[in-house]
Design an enzyme around this catalytic site. Structure first.
Site, mmCIF file in Angstrom:
data_model
loop_
_atom_site.group_PDB
_atom_site.id
_atom_site.type_symbol
_atom_site.label_atom_id
_atom_site.label_comp_id
_atom_site.label_asym_id
_atom_site.label_seq_id
_atom_site.Cartn_x
_atom_site.Cartn_y
_atom_site.Cartn_z
ATOM 1 N N ARG A 12 -25.593 -5.794 -37.824
ATOM 2 C CA ARG A 12 -24.651 -6.855 -38.922
ATOM 3 C C ARG A 12 -22.987 -5.683 -39.044
ATOM 4 O O ARG A 12 -22.515 -6.530 -39.258
ATOM 5 C CB ARG A 12 -25.402 -6.891 -40.170
ATOM 6 C CG ARG A 12 -24.892 -7.363 -40.932
ATOM 7 C CD ARG A 12 -25.320 -8.467 -41.984
ATOM 8 N NE ARG A 12 -26.705 -8.042 -42.382
ATOM 9 C CZ ARG A 12 -26.829 -7.014 -42.996
ATOM 10 N NH1 ARG A 12 -26.106 -5.977 -43.516
ATOM 11 N NH2 ARG A 12 -28.023 -6.936 -43.252
ATOM 12 N N TYR A 70 -6.066 -27.288 -40.189
ATOM 13 C CA TYR A 70 -6.504 -27.659 -39.385
ATOM 14 C C TYR A 70 -7.568 -28.148 -40.940
ATOM 15 O O TYR A 70 -8.076 -27.967 -41.979
ATOM 16 C CB TYR A 70 -7.645 -26.580 -39.115
ATOM 17 C CG TYR A 70 -8.483 -26.317 -38.697
ATOM 18 C CD1 TYR A 70 -8.902 -27.788 -36.988
ATOM 19 C CD2 TYR A 70 -9.515 -26.393 -38.615
ATOM 20 C CE1 TYR A 70 -9.555 -27.653 -36.290
ATOM 21 C CE2 TYR A 70 -11.257 -25.958 -38.776
ATOM 22 C CZ TYR A 70 -11.047 -27.362 -37.804
ATOM 23 O OH TYR A 70 -12.044 -27.692 -37.112
ATOM 24 N N ASP A 105 -2.879 -18.142 -39.763
ATOM 25 C CA ASP A 105 -3.696 -18.929 -38.869
ATOM 26 C C ASP A 105 -3.244 -18.609 -37.629
ATOM 27 O O ASP A 105 -1.946 -19.480 -37.380
ATOM 28 C CB ASP A 105 -4.448 -19.970 -39.173
ATOM 29 C CG ASP A 105 -5.115 -21.194 -38.178
ATOM 30 O OD1 ASP A 105 -5.454 -20.791 -37.177
ATOM 31 O OD2 ASP A 105 -6.008 -21.714 -38.746
ATOM 32 N N LYS A 116 -10.572 -21.107 -28.954
ATOM 33 C CA LYS A 116 -9.011 -21.659 -28.707
ATOM 34 C C LYS A 116 -9.131 -21.263 -28.067
ATOM 35 O O LYS A 116 -9.839 -20.221 -26.608
ATOM 36 C CB LYS A 116 -8.856 -23.036 -30.117
ATOM 37 C CG LYS A 116 -9.384 -22.529 -31.350
ATOM 38 C CD LYS A 116 -9.672 -24.308 -31.351
ATOM 39 C CE LYS A 116 -10.686 -24.435 -32.255
ATOM 40 N NZ LYS A 116 -10.515 -24.607 -33.851
HETATM 41 C C1 LIG Z 1 -10.706 -24.112 -35.166
HETATM 42 C C2 LIG Z 1 -9.899 -24.212 -36.203
HETATM 43 C C3 LIG Z 1 -9.946 -23.727 -36.743
HETATM 44 C C4 LIG Z 1 -11.769 -23.238 -37.080
HETATM 45 O O1 LIG Z 1 -12.241 -22.693 -36.249
HETATM 46 P P1 LIG Z 1 -13.715 -22.520 -36.343
HETATM 47 O O2 LIG Z 1 -13.869 -21.674 -34.304
HETATM 48 O O3 LIG Z 1 -13.934 -23.760 -35.370
HETATM 49 O O4 LIG Z 1 -14.488 -22.066 -37.514
HETATM 50 C C5 LIG Z 1 -9.563 -22.869 -37.920
HETATM 51 N N1 LIG Z 1 -7.699 -23.309 -37.719
HETATM 52 C C6 LIG Z 1 -8.012 -23.617 -36.655
HETATM 53 C C7 LIG Z 1 -5.623 -23.999 -36.062
HETATM 54 C C8 LIG Z 1 -7.915 -23.941 -35.545
HETATM 55 O O5 LIG Z 1 -7.942 -25.105 -34.709
#
Ligand SMILES: *Cc1c(COP(=O)(O)O)cnc(C)c1O
Length: 380
Positions: free
Chosen positions: A47, A99, A171, A196
């Site tokens: 962890r 998001y 982000d 992604k």
């Molecule tokens: C998918 C996504 C998230 C969340 O991420 P997860 O891996 O699904 O928890 C946050 N911000 C954006 C822009 C995203 O496309």
């Protein structure tokens, strides 16, 4: 080191001291032998740290021009860790077009713990200043925004957050460090849903953070270890393997994205096309300045404007797959109003342009002719 070299070697010194493996092994272990109590080789419990995860954390730090990386079990777990830096009464100013899961985490979990969020349009950076008060602690930026592809001027926002001594978190999921490096533009924390583009093959759910400042990194490491929402070794390996082709994948995502944006823009049945590289995009010049290229994400609406007209298209596509998520090698189509953004009230989402006929595309790296033929037959 230039970016394309960093994608492959960044942060990867001394990856396998045991046997010299070129790829860091998957250390599928929870614990580590200690010769005497406390006498370990830097790893004591997975962890706290695991060598495969550390290799990935070093890679993202390198790509984002930060000094520290942190890997979590999902993008939302990474955001959750950031929010644990704050206390009841603290206020956060966030992009209003964001998001859906982030919006849900902010409003349905952390508002109950006493954090206050202001959702603000940031097309003009100065707009945030009226929301800043003594309790304000952080500005949260997503750019390009999801799904409207608004572009926020990170440098301008950073000049405001610096003036008021606020944290700036970006982000960077849609842009990736290939297109944009927020730390260089003045951000303190860069966040990725590595699910992604970073991992890039639709086979892992993961979150990453990159920061430059040592004290901030230590606070986040404390939260990562104390709350425990870490990424596992197998997923860390997959994300690290994905990173090694990030630059070549992104190049093709951008080329295909451009061709499809231009095709849709000319199509008689399509109304609006949202892609930051189009001449009519309101913040194209900001995108051209802060991004290396314009990316493979785009959205569009039908001239008919109905829910039904959009649903028909996403039901007819064959090469594109109707699915949530984005950023993988395969092309995906989504219907934000009923899928990714269903958790945002209709009234709220329509204010930001997420209307019933909006379709979002994550343009993959297939042959462009097949992708355009598919859209042609689906739109009719
Ligand atoms: C998918 C996504 C998230 C969340 O991420 P997860 O891996 O699904 O928890 C946050 N911000 C954006 C822009 C995203 O496309």
């Amino acid at each position: 080191m230039k970016f394309n070299t960093k994608a492959i070697h960044g942060g990867q010194e001394n990856i396998d001291p045991a046997y010299g493996a070129v790829m860091p092994p998957i250390y599928q272990t929870s614990t580590y032998h200690q010769k005497t109590p406390g006498g370990h080789k830097g790893f004591e419990y997975s962890r706290s740290a695991n060598p495969t995860r550390t290799a990935l954390e070093n890679a993202i730090a390198s790509l984002e021009n930060g000094n520290h990386g942190l890997a979590f079990g999902s993008g939302l777990a990474a955001i959750d860790a950031i929010l644990k830096l704050f206390k009841p009464g603290d206020e956060i100013i966030s992009t209003n077009d964001l998001y859906g899961g982030t919006y849900r985490l902010f409003t349905k979990i952390f508002e109950d713990f006493g954090l206050k969020f202001h959702f603000v349009g940031m097309n003009n950076a100065e707009h945030i200043e009226q929301y800043i008060n003594d309790n304000t602690k952080m500005v949260w930026v997503e750019t390009p925004t999801n799904p409207m592809m608004n572009i926020i001027d990170i440098k301008k926002i950073a000049s405001i957050t610096k003036k008021h001594n606020l944290l700036l978190a970006v982000d960077n999921t849609f842009a990736t460090p290939y297109l944009q490096q927020p730390i260089d533009l003045g951000a303190d924390i860069v966040m990725h849903s590595a699910t992604k583009y970073i991992a890039g093959h639709s086979d892992v759910v993961m979150g990453l953070l990159a920061v430059k400042d040592q004290a901030l990194a230590e606070k986040l490491y404390f939260i990562q270890n104390a709350s425990g929402a870490i990424a596992g070794p197998q997923d860390s390996f997959l994300a690290l393997r994905g990173i090694k082709t990030l630059h070549v994948r992104m190049q093709r995502h951008c080329e295909n994205g451009k061709a499809i944006a231009e095709f849709l823009d000319q199509h008689p049945k399509i109304d609006k096309v949202y892609w930051p590289g189009l001449e009519n995009h309101p913040n194209r010049d900001v995108a051209a300045t802060q991004m290396k290229d314009f990316g493979g994400m785009l959205s569009f609406t039908t001239k008919e404007g109905t829910l039904d007209s959009a649903v028909k298209i996403v039901e007819k596509i064959k090469v594109f797959t109707l699915a949530e998520s984005l950023g993988g090698v395969e092309s995906l189509a989504g219907h934000p109003a009923s899928m990714t953004h269903a958790s945002i009230p209709k009234e709220e989402r329509e204010k930001t342009g997420v209307v019933d006929s909006l379709i979002r595309l994550s343009v993959g790296i297939e042959d462009i002719d097949d992708l355009i033929d598919d859209l042609k037959q689906a739109i009719g």
